[in-house]
Each structure stands twice: as structure tokens, then as C-alpha cells.
Design an enzyme around this catalytic site. Structure first.
Site, PDB file in Angstrom:
ATOM      1  N   HIS A 262      47.783  43.798  44.861  1.00 47.08           N
ATOM      2  CA  HIS A 262      46.757  42.888  43.954  1.00 47.08           C
ATOM      3  C   HIS A 262      47.256  43.266  42.356  1.00 47.08           C
ATOM      4  O   HIS A 262      47.130  44.474  41.906  1.00 47.08           O
ATOM      5  CB  HIS A 262      45.426  43.373  44.181  1.00 47.08           C
ATOM      6  CG  HIS A 262      44.525  42.560  43.117  1.00 47.08           C
ATOM      7  ND1 HIS A 262      44.480  41.096  43.298  1.00 47.08           N
ATOM      8  CD2 HIS A 262      43.861  43.057  41.917  1.00 47.08           C
ATOM      9  CE1 HIS A 262      43.633  40.787  42.465  1.00 47.08           C
ATOM     10  NE2 HIS A 262      43.209  41.826  41.574  1.00 47.08           N
ATOM     11  N   ASP A 264      46.823  42.262  38.679  1.00 50.24           N
ATOM     12  CA  ASP A 264      46.041  41.530  37.689  1.00 50.24           C
ATOM     13  C   ASP A 264      47.038  41.138  36.334  1.00 50.24           C
ATOM     14  O   ASP A 264      47.747  41.741  35.883  1.00 50.24           O
ATOM     15  CB  ASP A 264      44.999  42.505  37.269  1.00 50.24           C
ATOM     16  CG  ASP A 264      43.821  42.801  37.945  1.00 50.24           C
ATOM     17  OD1 ASP A 264      43.215  41.918  38.556  1.00 50.24           O
ATOM     18  OD2 ASP A 264      43.406  43.873  38.195  1.00 50.24           O
ATOM     19  N   ASP A 374      39.764  39.304  44.520  1.00 49.72           N
ATOM     20  CA  ASP A 374      39.058  39.951  43.649  1.00 49.72           C
ATOM     21  C   ASP A 374      38.402  39.017  42.497  1.00 49.72           C
ATOM     22  O   ASP A 374      37.904  39.601  41.568  1.00 49.72           O
ATOM     23  CB  ASP A 374      40.329  40.839  42.793  1.00 49.72           C
ATOM     24  CG  ASP A 374      39.573  41.794  41.809  1.00 49.72           C
ATOM     25  OD1 ASP A 374      38.477  42.256  42.520  1.00 49.72           O
ATOM     26  OD2 ASP A 374      40.012  42.321  40.778  1.00 49.72           O
ATOM     27  N   HIS A 578      41.099  36.118  36.181  1.00 50.40           N
ATOM     28  CA  HIS A 578      39.848  36.982  36.488  1.00 50.40           C
ATOM     29  C   HIS A 578      39.407  38.256  35.484  1.00 50.40           C
ATOM     30  O   HIS A 578      38.408  38.982  35.977  1.00 50.40           O
ATOM     31  CB  HIS A 578      39.536  37.157  38.077  1.00 50.40           C
ATOM     32  CG  HIS A 578      40.275  38.175  38.925  1.00 50.40           C
ATOM     33  ND1 HIS A 578      41.479  37.751  39.569  1.00 50.40           N
ATOM     34  CD2 HIS A 578      40.378  39.506  38.518  1.00 50.40           C
ATOM     35  CE1 HIS A 578      42.123  38.915  39.762  1.00 50.40           C
ATOM     36  NE2 HIS A 578      41.336  39.985  39.554  1.00 50.40           N
TER      37      HIS A 578
HETATM   38 ZN    ZN Z   1      41.705  41.883  39.993  1.00 54.81          ZN
END
Ligand code: ZN
Length: 1000
Positions: A262, A264, A374, A578
Site C-alpha cells: 500500500h 500512499d 485505505d 486519500h
Molecule cells: Zn493509505
């Protein structure tokens, strides 16, 4: 038998830690290390390789915050290691207790080809197996000295979050940089013991299987000669073979492991660093895929793929090769893993358009899965958008973070506002960073709420955010639990393969209707106001730019700016990531976002201006109003331009008791001596809007210091303390505008109140210099309402105004787009905004009966991760619309967000398309993305009812087809009659039509 369980368990821990793990690398020699520190921002690979490095020794401090250092390591494989497996161990100064979020590196060969990433728990590089001995080793490391922002203790304000304030003190101490012999047998013994020990710990103490594992572990440890671990590891493994080959029971939970990292797209690092994080991880994962034939890795966010393609062609080549094997899988189908609460209708649609199109264009992959592990909650408009994009499944695990209520399903159908149902899975492993530990696997099996009717769940497996993805240890553990008694079974699989199995076994999944509200991170609807404002402005400007550019192309033969719009859309979509739009990134990210939004606005305004000038014709002394809204405005039709009709005249006067009165034929508004709205009288309905004895337009200030996650969270106790800001420095009348000025703390507010037809418009300018405070603007309304509506994508959803259950009480701060609407049968009120999202709605029972208070959230002042969050000047526009039905709320929402552009010109502009029912709202008019010149029109039913309407195209066209969001034809012909299309829409139904133009 005597119970020696805890003794054996403690023995396992100590022997593993102190003897067996250290024996994985039994011999080592140091490498020579030299370093060159790039003077500023990261440099191209060729420049880093060519730089002249200076020697540096292990134990030396290096790495200013956000710096880039190119290390060169050289050495010779000792002759006596001939025939053995040798690895370079390159420790940049990692803290292994945290898998990512710190320094990272990417290792290159001297020719510039990437080898793999270096991460805290993954910093080995294979040199040879077997080696000849005498080989020369030379490797280059592009190392990033990214600071740890989320340190210990967590959530402490730090200046490290922006290169401009972070200083130059080195952050890391160079660790071991060695060539070492890798003893694969010992490494396998470690894996065996970890799997046996972790599984054992999860089984009931009464179970025979637990004791079988315990005895086998005990016997294996007996076989280890602590002075010769390497010579006895094989024998120890043999003693574990039997317990590690016992097959799983038939009812075992089945886990589909999906290799994952994951990442970001920006968060505690700037956007530019994500480009490198993705490259490092992709380099790691392509290498691991080559080493293991079963492993499957999935990478989401088309933007991150596009970054590799653009910035790291040498990694991209490896990615292309890996995708061809079918085991490096494009996951999901969005441009980024965006927030889904705040993006507007079209933007949410375009996340899918651009995400899916990238994977289709590059790899011919058209995913049906949406991958959003997420994201902070899911708006109820999303199911219809997913379906309209040609997808049908959703994965997220975030709802497991809810603080109050436990979600009742892990696999279910999620039903949106229009009734669309999407097959949805929440991985019961409750993490998107699964490491294949026995604890995680057992938790997934125990936690799975659909036991008895379903057996499959998914585990996203690997370290994200600079952890480098899946490790070889996770792959080794997965192999051991493929079919193992007492454990869930594990198979590496693609998301699509998982979903196919999950759907096949679950004929009638339960249904969850409405939004998937995350009972946490509610302040992300307010933090970093300028980022949110930038997003809203950009969405509106993109609508205008597409509309007028398409109109200018069709009407005036102007060139349509395909490339520019494509690029700007992708920029805006990226910033809906996000942690960007929600305001949870470091100062650097938001500082850059503000600049980017300014540039986007400049570019789009220029496009709009050029298109409108091309349409307006000769300026013959007249002025045209270009109406970008989907409803007639000042007599000018939607999507057209013409001479505006006369407005409603306002009268302003002093109020007897002090203050002022603003009135027109529709409204009479009284502003008292404090500058508060004590009456807003709807003249046509003969009704008062403001709750008896209360005052609207009331600014309220709360302390706001959540227990953790400062930028993300507002905890409910914030409400316990409130200051009403009623003192004023100024109250004056300027023409038909009432001006109120107040000061509090270190801050100032100026408000301008005016009437605009049936609306009371309030512009609030705040010069904000508070710390850990929450500013709200309150409107107590004389409406008795059990529920209220708030706008979402392509419609609205309802929330109760009461708090009967914990589910309702938990929604004490929620998201709306342009309006919140409350009503009694036949009469309602809308509160409209131009850039805020957070709000709360409560009910009060007093002498006058039950009333409803709507409060919008203006500003917060958290100090982590950006210590200066929201300091400075902000301007918001809100409007109170008494007597508004839901359709009025929709319309005024558009009006307040779209400027009235007046352009000198004589030629009225006929709209490209016209719809004869105001319930049907056109959200986009554009030319088709394939540059065919086709006109694409998207619209939806906006009130939650049925609509029968006729859409008329005012340009010649050969054919019209209904399409999906990607403008691909769907089956079924629209009903055409000449230049008109007859429409019959269900509540909130979304339709896209594509017109192929003809010469006429
Ligand atoms: Zn995230």
C-alpha cells in the site's frame, strides 16, 4: 505429563533470537563504501552513477532530511567462499522495528539497471549462488534520507514535514555494509520454527495439535548444536517435517494472499518521493516474482504505474515483462486510491475513466475490481459509478478501523442510493500490510463473519509506504501454510480469482444499503481548507472548460484541448488521493497542492475565456451571460449564453431594535445588533426559517484536541465546550450588503450578507490564527425533521437527525457536497456551500417544538502532521435557501459554485443540448476522449424520483448511443425522435449518451 509449555515457548524465542537467526549469515567481510550527496532535489540515475563519491565508514552519520545520497559499495568475494551463496547486506541505518516510513534505497548495477529496493526489513542483495570466489562486486545505491514523521511518541508537531523547515542535521547512521555468506538451510529452519511457533500460539491450549507442534519444536531445538547451528540445521528441520506436512482440515478458512504494497501517493512525504517509493517497490516485486513461481503481486493506482513509465524506464521494462506472466497484476481501476466522500460526481467518474483506461491501453486489462483498502469511508453514490465504469466488485478493509460499531459482514452486497449493488469484501485479516504471521492468519479465520456460508477471504500481503512490498520471508511462510493442519490455507491469487471464488460460494450475500461510513477520521472533511477549496474550484472549472470548449468546437470549429484537459484532469484526480484531499499530509504536500490548484485555475480560466470569446462574436456593446449551470439562470438557458433578465431588487434598511433588514419580494431577513440572523421570513410561504428564540449565522468555536491522528480526527467530546462568537467590532450597511466584523483569539472574521433572489448569501472571510480549535457556522432552523439529505455523487443520501442507536450517534460529523437539506412535508430549507464538506445536524426540542440545527465546519487547527495547518486567510461562501425543495437545493448548489461569467458579445449561444425537466441534471458536456469529435453528454435524475424528459441536441448528429463512463457503447438503443431523445429515468439514474456528429 507435567506441563512445560511456557518453558518450551520461551526456549524457542531465545534460541531463535540469539542463535539461529544470527547464523543465517555465518561469515561476512566489509565492503568499501563511498558516498556523494546530491546538493538538492533527486538527480537522474545517470548523474548519480557518474558522481565522484567520497569514502564513508559504517557508523558515520549521513542524510539531511529529504536529501538524496548516492552510495557506491565495492568489494571482492573471498576465494574461500567458492560454491556458497553470497549476499550484500546494505544497512542504511534502518530501524527494523518499523517496516517503512524512513530511509530507503534503490540498488543499481554500474550499467544503470535496477537490482532491488532497500527497506528496513529487506536490505539484502543477492551477489551469487553459488559464487566462484574472487568476483568483484560494485553496486550503487540511490538512498533517500526521508525523515520519520510519525515517530515516538506519535502525533508530535514537527518541522520535518517540509524541506523548507526541516533543517540539515543528518538523520541516519550508516549500518553494516557487508558481503556475507547466506546459509539457506538455516534461513529455512527460521521459517519452519516461526510458522510452527506462531501457529502453535494461536491454537487452544487444550488442542492436541498445539501440543504436537510444541513437542516437535522441542525436539527440533534439541537437534540444534548451539555452537554449530549451520552444521545441525538440516537435522533440526527434519524433526519438524512431519508436523509441517499435516494437511489442513476440510473446513479450514481459505485465504487468497495477494502480494501488495500500500503506497500512499503522498502523505508523510511529497509527491516526488512517491515516484521513487513505487520504483523501489516495483523493483523488489519483479525480482521476487522471478525467484518464486507461485507468488502473485498486485499494484493499484494507475498514476503510480504512469510514474514508473515516465520516470524510471529501466524499472518499467521489468514491470512490463512481469505483467506478461500474469503475476504482476494491475489492481483496481482508478487513477489513484482516492477519497470517495468528497470528490464530486464527475471527478469520481473520471477516477475510473482514467484509471481503467490506463490499464486497458497499456496492458489490455479491464478490471472489474475496485481496490480501495485505505479510503476513509465510502459515499453511497459510488456503487452506481462503479457499475457505470464497467466494474462490479469492491475491496476495502478500512471500515474495520471504525471506533464504535463492528461492521456485521465481511462479504456482502453494497447497495447505493440508486439501488445498484456491488459485491464487496472486507478482508477479515484487518490489515492491508499482512505479513503472513500466524496471528494474522488465525485472526482472519476467527474474525470472518460469514463463516458457515462462505470460506474465502483475501489478505493483502506486504509492507507498504516504503517497506518494499512482500518479502521472501512472507512467501516462504505462505508456502508452509498452503495446506497445514490448524491453520487457514493460503494460496497466492489475483484479486479477480479471489472474487470469482467468493462469488461462486456465496449465492445470497447479505446487503448493506447506504454509505459505508467510517467512524473515525471525520475531521478529514475539514482539515486543510485550501486543498478542499482547490478541489471544488477545479472540479467546477473543469466542467466549465469542457462545456464551453465542446460548444466552441461544435459551434465555431475551435480546436478542442484534448491533451490539456486530460493532463489537468489527471492532476486534479491525483490530488483527490486519500491523504491529500482529506488534509492528512505533511505541510510540503499541501503547500505544493495550493500552488498546483492555482496553476490549474489559471489554465482552465484561460481555456474557458478563449472558448467563450470564440462563441461570443463581435462585441456590439452588449454583454452575454454564459450559463454553465444545468438550470436556467437569469433567463439564460442551461449551457447557453444570452442577455440576462432583470434580477430581484433588494431593499436594505435599519432595523428598529438595532441591526438591519434586507428584503425583496421573496425574503425578509433581519440581522440583529450582534450581526446574527434572527429572522429569515419566506414571504411566499408565510413562514419563518430561524428556530424560535435562536439566531442563525452564529460562529461557534470549540477546543479540538483529539486523542490521536490530529489532522484526521475530531472526537465527540469537542462538543462539550463551545464559545458563541457574538461580540462584534463592526456592523454596517454598504448598499445592499450587511457587513459584520468580529475578532477572537488571534483571529478575525468579516462576513458579508446579501440577498440573491430567494437566497441569503453569506461570504465569510476568516484570518485564522488559532491552535487546536474547530470553527463552526450554525443555522438553527424551524423545521421538524427526522432526517436530512446531503448531496453526494449523482444524488443525495439521508441521515437521521436523532441518535437512537450507536450507529446514528457515531455520525456526529459527516460529508455533504454542495448542499444539506431539511424539510417538513411541503416546506424545506437548504444550506448551500461553495467549498466546505464537513457538517453536523442535530435536533432540539424546546418551547417552540422540535427544531433542527445545521452547522457547517469551516476550519480546524491541528498541529500534526502540518504544524501550521490552515493558518492564514480563508474565504467561504454559504447560502441559506428558505422554502427550498430538494430540487431547489440541487439548483442553488450549482449556482453558488459556478460563477456568472459575463463576456462582451452580440451572438447568443444556443446550448448544445437541452433537457425539458429540471430534475434531470447534466453533469458533463464534452467531446469524446477518443478525439473522434463525438459529443458526450452525461446526466442523472437528481431528486430521487422518476423523470420523463426529452433531451434535444441542437447540432446535427448521425447516431446516438448510450455508453459507459469510458464512452464505450452499451447495448440498448436510446429512443430517438429527430434531434430529440426520450428519457425515462429511475431515481438517481445516471446515463451517458454519445452523439456522433454529422455534417447536417
Ligand atoms: Zn493509505
Amino acid at each position: 505429563m507435567h506441563d512445560d509449555r511456557t518453558l518450551v515457548e520461551a526456549r524457542l524465542r531465545r534460541v531463535l533470537d540469539e542463535r539461529i537467526r544470527p547464523a543465517v549469515y555465518p561469515e561476512a567481510v566489509p565492503l568499501d563504501v563511498a558516498v556523494w550527496h546530491a546538493p538538492g532535489e533527486p538527480v537522474p540515475v545517470a548523474e548519480g552513477l557518474a558522481a565522484a563519491p567520497e569514502p564513508i565508514a559504517a557508523g558515520t552519520a549521513w542524510g539531511a532530511p529529504w536529501g538524496t545520497s548516492w552510495f557506491t559499495v565495492t568489494g571482492t568475494v573471498p576465494r574461500e567462499w567458492t560454491g556458497r551463496t553470497v549476499e550484500a547486506l546494505l544497512d542504511l541505518g534502518f530501524d527494523e522495528s518499523v517496516p517503512g516510513f524512513q530511509s530507503e534505497g534503490l540498488v543499481y548495477r554500474p550499467d544503470g539497471s535496477p537490482v532491488k529496493g532497500l527497506n528496513p526489513r529487506n536490505h539484502w542483495v543477492r551477489v551469487g549462488s553459488p559464487v566462484d570466489g574472487g568476483e568483484q562486486v560494485r553496486l550503487h545505491i540511490e538512498a533517500a534520507s526521508n525523515p520519520v514523521i510519525l515517530g515516538h511518541p506519535r502525533f508530535q508537531p514537527t518541522q520535518l514535514g517540509d524541506k523548507e523547515t526541516a533543517g540539515d542535521d543528518p538523520l541516519y547512521t550508516l549500518g553494516r555494509m557487508d558481503l556475507a555468506v547466506f546459509d539457506e538451510t538455516v534461513w529455512h529452519l527460521v521459517m519452519d520454527l516461526e510458522v510452527a511457533g506462531e501457529l502453535m500460539a494461536e491454537l487452544p491450549v487444550e488442542s492436541a495439535r498445539r501440543w504436537e507442534l510444541l513437542r516437535a519444536v522441542d525436539r527440533a531445538l534439541d537437534a540444534v548444536d548451539l555452537q554449530d547451528v549451520n552444521g545441525t540445521a538440516e537435522a533440526a528441520r527434519a524433526r519438524l517435517a512431519e508436523v509441517l506436512s499435516a494437511p489442513a482440515v476440510p473446513s479450514a478458512h481459505r485465504i487468497s494472499a495477494v502480494g501488495h504494497a500500500h503506497i500512499d501517493s503522498a502523505w508523510l512525504w511529497p509527491l516526488r518521493e512517491t515516484v521513487r517509493k513505487v520504483a523501489r517497490t516495483a523493483a523488489n516485486m519483479t525480482a521476487l516474482l522471478e525467484d518464486d513461481p507461485d507468488f502473485v503481486f498486485a499494484m493499484s493506482q494507475a498514476q503510480q504505474w504512469a510514474w514508473i513509465k515516465e520516470h524510471r524506464p529501466e524499472v518499467w521494462a521489468r514491470v512490463i515483462k512481469a505483467v506478461a506472466t500474469g503475476r504482476f497484476v494491475p489492481a483496481g481501476g482508478m487513477w489513484v486510491e482516492s477519497d470517495t466522500n468528497m470528490p464530486g460526481s464527475e471527478a469520481m467518474a473520471r477516477q475510473f475513466v482514467h484509471g481503467k483506461r490506463f490499464f486497458i491501453d497499456e496492458f489490455g486489462v479491464d478490471n472489474e475490481e475496485v481496490w480501495l483498502p485505505d479510503t476513509f469511508g465510502f459515499a453511497a453514490g459510488l456503487p452506481q459509478i462503479i457499475k457505470a465504469a464497467g466494474s462490479k466488485r469492491l475491496l476495502t478493509q478500512k471500515i474495520s478501523w471504525s471506533q464504535t460499531n463492528t461492521f456485521p459482514h465481511h462479504t456482502f452486497l453494497w447497495e447505493g442510493i440508486d439501488g445498484t449493488r456491488i459485491f464487496t469484501h472486507f478482508p477479515p485479516v484487518d490489515t492491508y500490510n499482512c505479513s503472513m504471521s500466524g496471528r494474522e492468519l488465525a485472526h482472519a479465520a476467527r474474525n470472518f463473519k460469514d463463516k458457515g456460508v462462505a470460506r474465502h477471504s483475501l489478505a493483502p500481503t506486504g509492507w507498504g509506504d516504503g517497506g518494499g512490498g512482500t518479502t521472501r520471508e512472507m512467501v516462504a511462510k505462505a508456502a508452509r501454510v498452503r495446506d497445514l493442519e490448524g491453520s487457514a490455507t493460503v494460496t497466492w491469487e489475483t484479486p479477480a480469482d479471489f472474487f470469482a471464488k467468493a462469488e461462486a460460494e456465496y449465492a445470497n450475500p447479505p446487503v448493506w444499503a447506504g454509505e459505508l461510513y467510517l467512524e473515525l477520521h471525520r475531521a478529514t472533511l475539514t482539515s486543510q481548507a485550501k486543498t478542499k477549496q482547490g478541489n471544488r474550484r477545479s472540479e467546477m472549472l473543469l466542467r466549465e472548460a469542457e462545456l464551453w470548449a465542446a460548444t466552441a468546437a461544435v459551434r465555431a470549429g475551435a480546436a478542442y484541448p484534448y491533451e490539456q484537459l486530460d493532463r489537468i484532469w489527471k492532476t486534479v484526480l491525483l490530488h483527490q488521493f486519500h491523504d491529500i484531499l482529506p488534509g492528512s499530509s505533511i505541510a510540503w504536500v499541501h503547500r505544493e497542492a495550493r500552488k498546483t490548484y492555482e496553476a490549474v485555475a489559471r489554465e482552465l480560466n484561460a481555456l474557458i475565456d478563449a472558448a467563450q470569446r470564440a462563441l461570443a462574436g463581435e462585441a456590439s456593446g452588449g454583454t452575454l451571460l454564459f450559463n454553465s449551470a444545468p438550470h436556467t439562470r437569469h433567463g439564460v438557458r442551461a449551457g447557453g449564453a444570452g442577455r440576462p433578465g432583470p434580477g430581484v431588487a433588494t431593499r436594505a434598511m435599519a432595523r428598529e431594535e438595532g441591526g438591519y433588514v434586507l428584503e425583496n419580494d421573496l425574503l425578509r431577513v433581519e440581522i440583529d445588533d450582534r450581526g446574527l440572523v434572527v429572522s429569515a421570513y419566506d414571504r411566499s410561504a408565510g413562514r419563518e426559517t430561524v428556530a424560535p428564540g435562536r439566531a442563525a449565522n452564529l460562529l461557534q468555536l470549540h477546543p479540538d484536541f483529539p486523542n490521536k491522528w490530529d489532522a484526521w480526527d475530531v472526537d465527540e467530546f469537542y462538543r462539550n465546550t463551545v464559545t458563541d462568537l457574538v461580540g462584534r467590532d463592526e456592523l454596517s450597511l454598504d448598499g445592499e450588503t450587511v457587513r459584520v466584523r468580529r475578532s477572537f483569539g488571534g483571529s478575525q472574521v468579516t462576513q458579508l450578507l446579501t440577498l440573491a433572489g430567494g437566497r441569503l448569501d453569506i461570504v465569510t472571510e476568516v484570518d485564522w490564527h488559532e491552535t487546536e480549535k474547530f470553527l463552526k457556522l450554525a443555522f438553527p432552523l424551524d423545521v421538524h425533521a427526522d432526517r436530512y439529505a446531503s448531496e453526494s455523487q449523482f444524488g443525495h443520501n439521508f441521515r437521521p437527525t436523532h441518535t437512537n442507536t450507536s450507529w446514528e450517534a457515531a455520525k456526529f460529523e459527516a460529508c455533504n457536497h454542495r448542499f444539506v437539506h431539511v424539510e417538513e412535508p411541503g416546506w424545506g430549507v437548504a444550506l448551500v456551500n461553495d467549498s466546505t464538506y464537513g457538517h453536523d445536524v442535530t435536533r432540539t426540542v424546546g418551547e417552540g417544538g422540535t427544531t433542527t440545527t445545521v452547522r457547517v465546519s469551516l476550519l480546524r487547527a491541528p498541529r500534526f502532521p502540518d504544524p501550521e495547518t490552515d493558518q492564514g486567510v480563508h474565504t467561504f461562501r454559504h447560502a441559506l435557501v428558505p422554502g427550498a425543495a430538494i430540487g431547489d437545493a440541487v439548483r442553488e448548489g450549482w449556482f453558488v459554485n459556478l460563477p456568472e461569467r459575463r463576456v462582451p458579445g452580440g451572438a447568443e449561444v444556443e446550448p448544445l443540448v437541452a433537457v425539458d425537466d429540471d430534475a434531470v441534471v447534466v453533469t458533463a458536456v464534452k467531446l469524446a476522449d477518443d478525439e473522434s469529435g463525438d459529443v458526450v453528454v452525461r446526466f442523472h435524475e437528481s431528486r430521487g424520483g422518476r423523470a420523463r424528459a426529452t433531451l434535444t441536441a441542437a447540432f446535427p448528429f448521425a447516431d446516438v448511443v448510450a455508453t459507459d463512463l469510458l464512452e464505450r457503447p452499451l447495448s440498448g438503443e436510446p429512443r430517438r425522435d429527430g434531434n430529440a431523445v426520450s428519457l425515462s429515468l429511475r431515481p438517481f439514474e445516471l446515463v451517458t449518451l454519445r452523439f456522433s456528429r454529422s455534417a447536417g
